[in-house]
Write a protein that holds these residues in place. Structure first.
Motif, PDB file in Angstrom:
ATOM      1  N   ASN A 172       0.792  -1.232   0.000  1.00 47.56           N
ATOM      2  CA  ASN A 172       0.000   0.000   0.000  1.00 47.56           C
ATOM      3  C   ASN A 172       0.824   1.281   0.000  1.00 47.56           C
ATOM      4  N   GLY A 173       2.150   1.175   0.001  1.00 48.11           N
ATOM      5  CA  GLY A 173       2.990   2.359  -0.162  1.00 48.11           C
ATOM      6  C   GLY A 173       3.344   3.096   1.102  1.00 48.11           C
ATOM      7  N   ASP A 174       3.021   2.547   2.278  1.00 48.91           N
ATOM      8  CA  ASP A 174       3.341   3.271   3.513  1.00 48.91           C
ATOM      9  C   ASP A 174       4.756   2.997   4.010  1.00 48.91           C
ATOM     10  N   GLY A 175       5.513   2.148   3.285  1.00 49.09           N
ATOM     11  CA  GLY A 175       6.890   1.867   3.659  1.00 49.09           C
ATOM     12  C   GLY A 175       7.048   0.684   4.584  1.00 49.09           C
ATOM     13  N   ILE A 176       5.934   0.045   4.952  1.00 49.44           N
ATOM     14  CA  ILE A 176       5.962  -1.126   5.834  1.00 49.44           C
ATOM     15  C   ILE A 176       5.322  -2.291   5.086  1.00 49.44           C
ATOM     16  N   GLY A 177       6.009  -3.413   5.059  1.00 51.42           N
ATOM     17  CA  GLY A 177       5.475  -4.569   4.362  1.00 51.42           C
ATOM     18  C   GLY A 177       4.149  -5.035   4.934  1.00 51.42           C
ATOM     19  N   SER A 236      14.083  -4.540  -7.006  1.00 55.14           N
ATOM     20  CA  SER A 236      14.417  -3.943  -8.303  1.00 55.14           C
ATOM     21  C   SER A 236      15.563  -2.952  -8.134  1.00 55.14           C
ATOM     22  N   ALA A 237      16.638  -3.159  -8.876  1.00 53.01           N
ATOM     23  CA  ALA A 237      17.862  -2.382  -8.671  1.00 53.01           C
ATOM     24  C   ALA A 237      17.687  -0.900  -8.943  1.00 53.01           C
ATOM     25  N   HIS A 238      16.827  -0.540  -9.863  1.00 53.23           N
ATOM     26  CA  HIS A 238      16.769   0.848 -10.316  1.00 53.23           C
ATOM     27  C   HIS A 238      15.490   1.583  -9.908  1.00 53.23           C
ATOM     28  N   GLU A 239      14.732   1.001  -9.005  1.00 55.82           N
ATOM     29  CA  GLU A 239      13.527   1.675  -8.520  1.00 55.82           C
ATOM     30  C   GLU A 239      13.776   2.272  -7.140  1.00 55.82           C
ATOM     31  N   PRO A 240      13.048   3.336  -6.785  1.00 54.16           N
ATOM     32  CA  PRO A 240      13.166   3.885  -5.419  1.00 54.16           C
ATOM     33  C   PRO A 240      12.837   2.809  -4.381  1.00 54.16           C
ATOM     34  N   GLY A 241      13.622   2.781  -3.309  1.00 50.24           N
ATOM     35  CA  GLY A 241      13.413   1.746  -2.300  1.00 50.24           C
ATOM     36  C   GLY A 241      13.656   0.356  -2.839  1.00 50.24           C
ATOM     37  N   PHE A 242      14.351   0.264  -3.989  1.00 47.84           N
ATOM     38  CA  PHE A 242      14.639  -1.017  -4.638  1.00 47.84           C
ATOM     39  C   PHE A 242      13.378  -1.855  -4.839  1.00 47.84           C
ATOM     40  N   GLY A 243      12.254  -1.162  -5.117  1.00 48.35           N
ATOM     41  CA  GLY A 243      11.026  -1.867  -5.464  1.00 48.35           C
ATOM     42  C   GLY A 243      10.289  -2.478  -4.301  1.00 48.35           C
ATOM     43  N   PHE A 244      10.749  -2.189  -3.078  1.00 48.48           N
ATOM     44  CA  PHE A 244      10.060  -2.743  -1.913  1.00 48.48           C
ATOM     45  C   PHE A 244       8.644  -2.186  -1.792  1.00 48.48           C
ATOM     46  N   SER A 245       8.465  -0.914  -2.129  1.00 47.90           N
ATOM     47  CA  SER A 245       7.187  -0.224  -1.975  1.00 47.90           C
ATOM     48  C   SER A 245       6.884   0.564  -3.240  1.00 47.90           C
TER      49      SER A 245
END
Length: 571
Positions: A31-36, A448-457
């Motif tokens: 959901n994009g809040d930075g917490i899995g 993901s290497a090239h996404e912000p937060g490495f694609g975590f969120s």
């Protein structure tokens, strides 16, 4: 050759399963809040199916104030809004089953959150009340009860007792082996036993395939809660690099751990699990003990035929990078658990210890399980990964079950340079900042290497900062790349399944130097795999004409096995 284990004669899934631990807040954020969260987990389950594991174990996602990352449970029958809803849990379980993955959930029975309805009722009730009888409330010592009931210390540092004000006058104290927000339950109370058995049934009805039991050796305390002088020999879970803290117990010793009464609890739980069948297969649900207990013969008591199915092998996890030490623990573990007909359960990393590539990169490889500060000696990242890959390869060939911790298939190191102002682990605070704690192994993993937060969120937010160097470890940077750690894990798991390594017999292979581990695992039909791991410093010759199935790194030009490399040979 010295035979140390015969092939398994039964086929229950948990005897040979490779189980992947998901730490939900750090696996994937939906959901994009930075917490899995659980939707994030569900969206990434295909990664686990492609990796080749058999099951997933999720750390707690129950309703909780999150004082100890969910291991402080306020409601065992609900999902914390941080992670989603019960519907999200159902969807995750259903999708895992569609992909052929079993689901194990964490259960935290030693203590609840101080915000649990039971504990709030206990605070409002009088001493001696039924409400207080669910926990370990005791009168204090001294003229007016101003001293704790005994001298026990918390695992997280500081005293294991907190005093509460009582309406009637002098306050009682309650026991908490961990944080003060985690009061210990009294497992001599029938109401406690009935409640947790009902919790088991609640999640079994929702389709889970088993439970990892937190602090499984700690539920029952010695009668009378006697003082303890803290004297203990070095045991698994004791970190020689950690500061001393009064009578803080080595995690598994003392009158607060491994009491005989815990086995009555697990016999009752086993009867609950046996009420449930899955796919018509008897005894298909599993209990897994987090029990820091030595020696292995003592640990084996948790996995007798009428108790649990698995128990983590922490003697193996805490071994130094030393062939003789591994040989000792592997032999002793297999012999002890074979004696009760149970599989040995191997593990190198989890959410409570420094990731094994970083431990193996230290000057004394294998030490410092309890966290590493930026000002302390830093691991050799390249050497640690080389050893970590080799350790994984010989672990996955051993008979029994194996556990992988999220991100280890990417070769992730510990985040050892976390700023202190982002730390959340209560052990960091309760030790007066003397312990780095466990945040370094809990950093959100890179997809993901090239996404912000490495694609975590989807927003790039992460609840703990990721090292910039983790771009090279991202899943998409390793997929399909020959020699990458991710592809090594995929190949190893495919070969493990093809050669039924977890179910095979095992015998030590003689004739190698003392700093080499060499064993053969064999199937009933006689086929097998020979595993050779060079933990020394000098290249080792392999048998002439040996066919290499898989190696953790390139062999030498002359075919010799270099230092810190393991290989599987057709046996």
């Amino acid at each position: 050759m010295t035979i140390v284990h015969e092939p398994f004669g039964t086929t229950e899934w948990w005897r040979t399963a490779v189980i992947y631990q998901v730490y939900p807040r750090s696996f994937a954020d939906g959901n994009g809040d930075g917490i899995g969260d659980l939707p994030g987990v569900t969206a990434r389950l295909e990664h686990l199916a492609a990796l080749g594991v058999d099951a997933v174990w999720l750390s707690p996602f129950y309703r909780s104030p999150q004082r100890d990352a969910g291991y402080d449970v306020a409601d065992y029958r609900d999902v914390d809004p941080l992670f989603g809803t019960l519907d999200d849990a159902d969807a995750m379980i259903a999708r895992a089953h569609e992909l052929g993955l079993r689901v194990i959930v964490d259960l935290v029975p030693n203590h609840t959150s101080s915000e649990h309805a039971w504990f709030q009722a206990a605070l409002a009730a009088a001493p001696g009340s039924p409400e207080r009888g669910r926990y370990l409330f005791r009168d204090g010592q001294g003229e007016s009860g101003e001293l704790p009931p005994n001298n026990w210390r918390s695992i997280f540092g500081g005293p294991a007792w907190t005093r509460v004000p009582d309406p009637a006058g002098a306050g009682q104290w309650y026991l908490h082996l961990f944080d003060s927000s985690q009061p210990d339950l009294d497992w001599t109370n029938p109401e406690v036993r009935a409640e947790l058995e009902d919790v088991l049934r609640f999640w079994l009805r929702r389709g889970v395939d088993g439970f990892r039991v937190d602090v499984a050796h700690g539920l029952v305390k010695a009668d009378g809660l006697p003082d303890w002088d803290g004297t203990v020999e070095m045991v698994a879970g004791t970190d020689p690099g950690a500061p001393e803290d009064g009578q803080s117990p080595a995690f598994g010793s003392g009158p607060m751990f491994d009491q005989d009464g815990v086995h009555d609890v697990y016999r009752a739980w086993r009867r609950v699990l046996d009420e449930f069948d899955a796919d018509g297969e008897r005894r298909s649900r599993a209990l897994v003990a987090e029990a820091w207990v030595e020696p292995p013969a003592r640990l084996a008591r948790y996995v007798r035929d009428d108790e649990m199915q698995q128990a983590f092998n922490f003697s193996f996890l805490t071994s130094l990078w030393d062939a003789a030490e591994y040989r000792r623990w592997i032999t002793e573990s297999l012999e002890s658990l074979d004696a009760v007909g149970a599989p040995t359960t191997w593990v190198l990393s989890n959410h409570d210890v420094v990731r094994h590539p970083s431990r193996f990169g230290l000057p004394v490889p294998g030490t410092r399980t309890n966290g590493i500060f930026a000002h302390q000696t830093q691991p050799d990242e390249e050497l640690g990964l080389r050893r970590g890959r080799a350790a994984t390869l010989f672990m996955l060939a051993l008979p029994g079950s194996a556990y992988l911790y999220q991100g280890e298939e990417l070769g992730l190191p510990e985040h050892t340079t976390l700023p202190d102002d982002v730390r959340e682990d209560p052990s960091y605070f309760r030790t007066g900042h003397a312990e780095a704690g466990r945040d370094g192994c809990r950093v959100p993993i890179p997809w993901s290497a090239h996404e912000p937060g490495f694609g975590f969120s989807p927003t790039g937010r992460t609840w703990l900062p990721q090292p910039e160097s983790w771009a090279a470890y991202a899943a998409d940077a390793q997929t399909g790349v020959k020699g990458s750690t991710l592809e090594l894990y995929r190949s190893a798991l495919a070969l493990r399944r093809e050669h039924t390594l977890g179910a095979g017999g095992m015998e030590w292979v003689e004739g190698y130097p003392d700093d080499v581990l060499a064993f053969r695992t064999s199937r009933p039909d006689g086929a097998g795999v020979v595993v050779v791991a060079n933990l020394g410093t000098t290249p080792v010759a392999l048998p002439a004409g040996a066919k290499v199935l898989l190696a953790s790194a390139d062999l030498a030009d002359d075919g010799a096995l270099p230092a810190d490399v393991a290989v599987w040979l057709r046996g």
